[in-house]
Design an enzyme around this catalytic site. Structure first.
Site, PDB file in Angstrom:
ATOM      1  N   ASP A 259      -7.056  -6.341   3.969  1.00  0.00           N
ATOM      2  CA  ASP A 259      -6.371  -5.049   4.097  1.00  0.00           C
ATOM      3  C   ASP A 259      -6.314  -4.607   5.545  1.00  0.00           C
ATOM      4  O   ASP A 259      -7.348  -4.420   6.182  1.00  0.00           O
ATOM      5  CB  ASP A 259      -7.154  -4.019   3.257  1.00  0.00           C
ATOM      6  N   GLY A 260      -5.097  -4.414   6.046  1.00  0.00           N
ATOM      7  CA  GLY A 260      -4.921  -3.811   7.363  1.00  0.00           C
ATOM      8  C   GLY A 260      -4.140  -4.691   8.326  1.00  0.00           C
ATOM      9  O   GLY A 260      -4.564  -5.795   8.647  1.00  0.00           O
ATOM     10  N   GLY A 261      -2.986  -4.197   8.752  1.00  0.00           N
ATOM     11  CA  GLY A 261      -2.201  -4.909   9.764  1.00  0.00           C
ATOM     12  C   GLY A 261      -1.611  -6.223   9.277  1.00  0.00           C
ATOM     13  O   GLY A 261      -1.252  -7.082  10.081  1.00  0.00           O
TER      14      GLY A 261
ATOM     15  N   MET B  65     -11.715  -5.654   5.508  1.00  0.00           N
ATOM     16  CA  MET B  65     -10.808  -4.817   6.302  1.00  0.00           C
ATOM     17  C   MET B  65     -10.474  -5.508   7.611  1.00  0.00           C
ATOM     18  O   MET B  65     -11.368  -5.944   8.338  1.00  0.00           O
ATOM     19  CB  MET B  65     -11.459  -3.467   6.626  1.00  0.00           C
TER      20      MET B  65
ATOM     21  N   HIS C  51      -1.335  -1.047  -4.072  1.00  0.00           N
ATOM     22  CA  HIS C  51      -2.617  -0.687  -3.463  1.00  0.00           C
ATOM     23  C   HIS C  51      -2.599   0.822  -3.202  1.00  0.00           C
ATOM     24  O   HIS C  51      -1.684   1.343  -2.577  1.00  0.00           O
ATOM     25  CB  HIS C  51      -2.760  -1.480  -2.172  1.00  0.00           C
TER      26      HIS C  51
ATOM     27  N   ASP D  35      -4.585   3.931  -1.573  1.00  0.00           N
ATOM     28  CA  ASP D  35      -5.640   4.288  -0.619  1.00  0.00           C
ATOM     29  C   ASP D  35      -6.108   5.721  -0.819  1.00  0.00           C
ATOM     30  O   ASP D  35      -5.356   6.665  -0.612  1.00  0.00           O
ATOM     31  CB  ASP D  35      -5.115   4.125   0.812  1.00  0.00           C
TER      32      ASP D  35
ATOM     33  N   GLY E 100      -8.661   4.058   7.405  1.00  0.00           N
ATOM     34  CA  GLY E 100      -8.305   5.457   7.653  1.00  0.00           C
ATOM     35  C   GLY E 100      -6.839   5.711   7.915  1.00  0.00           C
ATOM     36  O   GLY E 100      -6.334   6.778   7.606  1.00  0.00           O
ATOM     37  N   PHE E 101      -6.148   4.723   8.446  1.00  0.00           N
ATOM     38  CA  PHE E 101      -4.750   4.938   8.814  1.00  0.00           C
ATOM     39  C   PHE E 101      -3.918   3.685   8.554  1.00  0.00           C
ATOM     40  O   PHE E 101      -4.423   2.565   8.724  1.00  0.00           O
ATOM     41  CB  PHE E 101      -4.627   5.298  10.305  1.00  0.00           C
ATOM     42  N   GLY E 102      -2.665   3.883   8.170  1.00  0.00           N
ATOM     43  CA  GLY E 102      -1.745   2.761   8.048  1.00  0.00           C
ATOM     44  C   GLY E 102      -1.158   2.436   9.418  1.00  0.00           C
ATOM     45  O   GLY E 102      -1.310   3.206  10.371  1.00  0.00           O
TER      46      GLY E 102
ATOM     47  N   MET F  61     -11.911   5.025  -0.117  1.00  0.00           N
ATOM     48  CA  MET F  61     -12.552   5.241   1.187  1.00  0.00           C
ATOM     49  C   MET F  61     -13.202   6.610   1.138  1.00  0.00           C
ATOM     50  O   MET F  61     -12.775   7.564   1.797  1.00  0.00           O
ATOM     51  CB  MET F  61     -11.492   5.151   2.298  1.00  0.00           C
TER      52      MET F  61
ATOM     53  N   GLY G 122       1.007  -2.374   3.982  1.00  0.00           N
ATOM     54  CA  GLY G 122       1.575  -1.029   3.895  1.00  0.00           C
ATOM     55  C   GLY G 122       2.867  -0.938   4.677  1.00  0.00           C
ATOM     56  O   GLY G 122       3.968  -1.100   4.133  1.00  0.00           O
ATOM     57  N   SER G 123       2.729  -0.730   5.994  1.00  0.00           N
ATOM     58  CA  SER G 123       3.923  -0.517   6.801  1.00  0.00           C
ATOM     59  C   SER G 123       4.846  -1.736   6.834  1.00  0.00           C
ATOM     60  O   SER G 123       6.057  -1.591   6.969  1.00  0.00           O
ATOM     61  CB  SER G 123       3.522  -0.097   8.214  1.00  0.00           C
TER      62      SER G 123
ATOM     63  N   HIS H 106      -8.345   1.718  -3.656  1.00  0.00           N
ATOM     64  CA  HIS H 106      -9.260   1.469  -2.534  1.00  0.00           C
ATOM     65  C   HIS H 106      -9.910   2.811  -2.187  1.00  0.00           C
ATOM     66  O   HIS H 106      -9.301   3.661  -1.552  1.00  0.00           O
ATOM     67  CB  HIS H 106      -8.444   0.898  -1.366  1.00  0.00           C
TER      68      HIS H 106
ATOM     69  N   MET I 297      -8.636   8.592   0.420  1.00  0.00           N
ATOM     70  CA  MET I 297      -9.456   8.950   1.595  1.00  0.00           C
ATOM     71  C   MET I 297      -9.931  10.392   1.470  1.00  0.00           C
ATOM     72  O   MET I 297      -9.156  11.266   1.086  1.00  0.00           O
ATOM     73  CB  MET I 297      -8.620   8.824   2.869  1.00  0.00           C
TER      74      MET I 297
ATOM     75  N   SER J 196       0.836  -1.201   0.000  1.00  0.00           N
ATOM     76  CA  SER J 196       0.000   0.000   0.000  1.00  0.00           C
ATOM     77  C   SER J 196       0.867   1.246   0.000  1.00  0.00           C
ATOM     78  O   SER J 196       1.661   1.453   0.927  1.00  0.00           O
ATOM     79  CB  SER J 196      -0.898  -0.009   1.239  1.00  0.00           C
TER      80      SER J 196
HETATM   81  C1  DX5 Z   1      -6.109   1.628   5.842  1.00  0.00           C
HETATM   82  C2  DX5 Z   1      -5.737   1.336   4.412  1.00  0.00           C
HETATM   83  C3  DX5 Z   1      -4.674   0.312   4.243  1.00  0.00           C
HETATM   84  C4  DX5 Z   1      -3.342   0.690   4.848  1.00  0.00           C
HETATM   85  C5  DX5 Z   1      -2.724  -0.575   5.322  1.00  0.00           C
HETATM   86  O1  DX5 Z   1      -7.254   2.388   5.855  1.00  0.00           O
HETATM   87  O2  DX5 Z   1      -6.886   0.865   3.705  1.00  0.00           O
HETATM   88  O3  DX5 Z   1      -4.506  -0.060   2.871  1.00  0.00           O
HETATM   89  O4  DX5 Z   1      -2.459   1.327   3.947  1.00  0.00           O
HETATM   90  O5  DX5 Z   1      -1.592  -0.281   6.066  1.00  0.00           O
HETATM   91  P1  DX5 Z   1      -0.943  -1.340   7.052  1.00  0.00           P
HETATM   92  O6  DX5 Z   1      -0.564  -2.533   6.201  1.00  0.00           O
HETATM   93  O7  DX5 Z   1       0.224  -0.586   7.592  1.00  0.00           O
HETATM   94  O8  DX5 Z   1      -1.989  -1.693   8.086  1.00  0.00           O
HETATM   95 ZN    ZN Z   2      -6.529   0.061   1.683  1.00  0.00          ZN
END
Ligand code: DX5
Ligand code: ZN
Length: 214
Positions: free
Chosen positions: A169-171, A131, A32, A34, A136-138, A67, A191-192, A65, A36, A7
């Site tokens: 998606d997420g974590g 999700m 990916h 994102d 909303g946040f990485g 949002m 992402g991270s 994606h 927002m 991401s």
């Molecule tokens: C969160 C995003 C994700 C985010 C994932 O709202 O939809 O795509 O970038 O980041 P990580 O992998 O760090 O949770």
């Molecule tokens: Zn995403």
């Protein structure tokens, strides 16, 4: 084989083209993106002009994606800007309008995806992107309580025998990825766990390897 979709939310936005090239060389499958709007989620990230630039900078598969509230307003424009897949949230509008958004994406010849937040039940619609953090946040913690939902969605997709990918998606990182793979995921957004590492190739390899062991 499982696909890994780094991401760009966790990338360095000043050098997005170089970041995309690095992810491609590192073995990432999709990028990916994102989007927002500060309304559907409390954060604002990037939009059409950035996706357009990214399209010019890379030939990677772009997974947008959205949002954003009422995604029907923009679905077609994200296709035209160069997304290969446009994911919309079922919570972002009426069922009728979400269906219209999906139809618009398909009319553009692109793949359409529907996405559900952690509190939304699998039955809301046969979903493609689940999700595993609040959008909303990485960099948030993986919600393992979403794994039964993943399995349930896998079952719904298999029953419908539809040509449909299940994306998570997420974590997602090297320790949570195998849990998702085991629950039936086809595509993992990270992402991270990828952009946060100096050696992105090693990060992607570790995620892939750990999934293979499941
Ligand atoms: C969160 C995003 C994700 C985010 C994932 O709202 O939809 O795509 O970038 O980041 P990580 O992998 O760090 O949770
Ligand atoms: Zn995403």
């Amino acid at each position: 084989m499982i696909k890994i979709a780094p991401s760009v939310l966790s990338a360095d936005f000043c050098r997005l083209g170089a970041e995309a090239a690095e992810i491609k060389a590192a073995g990432g499958d999709w990028l990916h993106v994102d989007v927002m709007d500060g309304l559907f989620v409390p954060n604002i990230s990037i939009g059409l002009p950035v996706l357009k630039s990214l399209r010019q900078a890379t030939d990677m598969f772009l997974d947008a994606h959205l949002m954003i509230d009422r995604p029907l307003r923009y679905a077609r424009r994200f296709c035209e800007a160069g997304a290969d897949l446009v994911n919309v949230h079922v919570e972002a509008d009426s069922e009728e309008n979400i269906r219209k958004a999906i139809a618009a994406i398909k009319e553009c010849g692109k793949l359409a995806g529907v996405t559900i937040k952690p509190a939304t039940p699998a039955e809301a619609i046969v979903p493609f992107l689940v999700m595993t953090v609040e959008p909303g946040f990485g960099g948030q913690r993986f919600m393992a309580d979403q794994l039964p939902k993943l399995r349930r969605v896998r079952g719904l997709i298999d029953q419908a025998a539809g040509d449909c990918l299940l994306e998570v998606d997420g974590g997602v990182d090297e320790s949570t990825a195998p849990l998702c793979a085991e629950a039936g995921a086809d595509v993992l957004v990270a992402g991270s766990a990828v952009f946060g590492k100096a050696d992105r190739a090693a990060a992607i390899r570790a995620i892939r390897e750990n999934c293979r062991k499941t």
